[in-house]
Design a protein around this motif. Structure first.
Motif, short mmCIF file in Angstrom:
data_model
loop_
_atom_site.label_atom_id
_atom_site.label_comp_id
_atom_site.label_asym_id
_atom_site.label_seq_id
_atom_site.Cartn_x
_atom_site.Cartn_y
_atom_site.Cartn_z
N THR A 181 0.93 -1.31 0.04
CA THR A 181 0.11 -0.04 0.03
C THR A 181 0.85 1.32 0.05
N VAL A 205 1.01 4.28 -2.77
CA VAL A 205 0.63 5.61 -2.59
C VAL A 205 1.76 6.63 -2.54
N HIS A 206 2.91 6.22 -2.18
CA HIS A 206 4.15 6.96 -1.96
C HIS A 206 5.44 6.54 -2.99
#
Length: 313
Positions: A235, A239-240
């Motif tokens: 995740t 996201v990053h």
């Protein structure tokens, strides 16, 4: 009264001396004196050292042992990345008034070559984690049993060195260089099972990780730990880390090794070791991985980041 206790108790800023010892008696004399002076000054004291050394200190303290937080570092600090948040910060943060005194021995004979880079980085990052705080952390090093490379790194990660009856400033002190030197490139094993993923494959990535970990010998809670850690890391990659990443698993020396790599860059060397501030969004995933894994290794550069964790059965 010991030289260690005299010096480190008089400063208001963070103190991080390394204690080089050669004999069991020297170890007991120095550590017990350090603890007892802390108790005499009314300072909260914790001791986190390997089990046999913990028993030496307990016996040396006698009835005073009941006033000290005693922890087996081979259990609490098996994963070096867990020591700052789970041992040192946990104790220091629970005593906000006045100076706190801790003995922490994260490196002992028997630490593996795979574990050692994370241990060295841990010792370096203590200086960043406690900068400006009224905390003293004394780190014993067994000169008779540890390699010279380990002792040399200790001189770099500790601003003060105590060696028998002498204490002085370390001319080699440069903790950032140790963090950088052990930011080693991590290459997956040739036999690794690999799964590329993006936002639409997060569930499939978790299922793949559990399937492979079970095939490689994990069961029960260890499978749940694998799924949880992979869920957090994949995740984070989406996201990053530019929205995509690669998951890989393989077995080595009785452990399952799992890594996630992506195009993101970790800018905070204390990521995963610094408790997130109240109300902070994010910052908990990598710390959670440190808590469930037996070891975590991280490599980050402008090209991307690899986070590798190890789980025993």
């Amino acid at each position: 009264m010991s030289t260690v206790a005299n010096t480190v108790a008089t400063h208001e800023a963070f103190e991080h001396p390394a204690l080089f010892y050669r004999t069991e008696q020297e170890y007991v004399d120095r550590t017990v004196s350090f603890v007892q002076e802390g108790l005499d000054l009314g300072e909260p004291v914790a001791v986190a050292v390997p089990g046999p050394n913990l028993e030496l200190i307990r016996a040396g303290l006698g009835p005073d042992a009941g006033a000290v937080r005693l922890l087996d570092m081979t259990v609490e600090g098996r994963n070096p990345g867990r020591i700052i948040p789970g041992v040192l910060r946990a104790f220091a943060d629970s005593h906000q008034r006045g100076r706190v005194r801790i003995i922490g021995e994260p490196i002992w004979a028997g630490r593996s070559a795979v574990e050692y880079p994370a241990c060295a980085q841990h010792e370096a990052l203590i200086n960043a984690a406690f900068e400006g705080r009224p905390v003293t952390i004394l780190c014993p090093y067994d000169e008779a049993r540890l390699d010279e490379e380990v002792l040399a790194d200790a001189r770099i990660t500790h601003p003060t060195i105590v060696n028998r009856d002498k204490e002085g400033v370390s001319d080699a002190y440069d903790w950032r260089s140790v963090v950088a030197r052990y930011n080693e490139v991590l290459v997956p094993a040739p036999d690794a099972a690999v799964f590329p993923f993006g936002a639409d494959e997060l569930y499939a990535a978790r299922a793949f990780a559990v399937e492979q970990a079970e095939r490689l010998g994990l069961a029960g809670q260890r499978l749940a730990d694998t799924e949880l850690a992979v869920a957090e890391l994949t995740t984070n990659s989406v996201v990053h880390g530019a929205g995509r990443g690669t998951l890989a698993l393989w077995a080595r020396e009785g452990q399952v090794v799992c890594e996630v790599r992506d195009a993101g860059r970790l800018s905070d060397p204390l990521a995963g070791r610094r408790p997130p501030a109240r109300g902070q969004i994010g910052g908990r995933g990598l710390m959670l991985v440190h808590y469930v894994a037996d070891l975590v290794r991280v490599h980050t550069s402008d090209e991307g980041t690899t986070i590798r964790f190890y789980l025993g059965s």
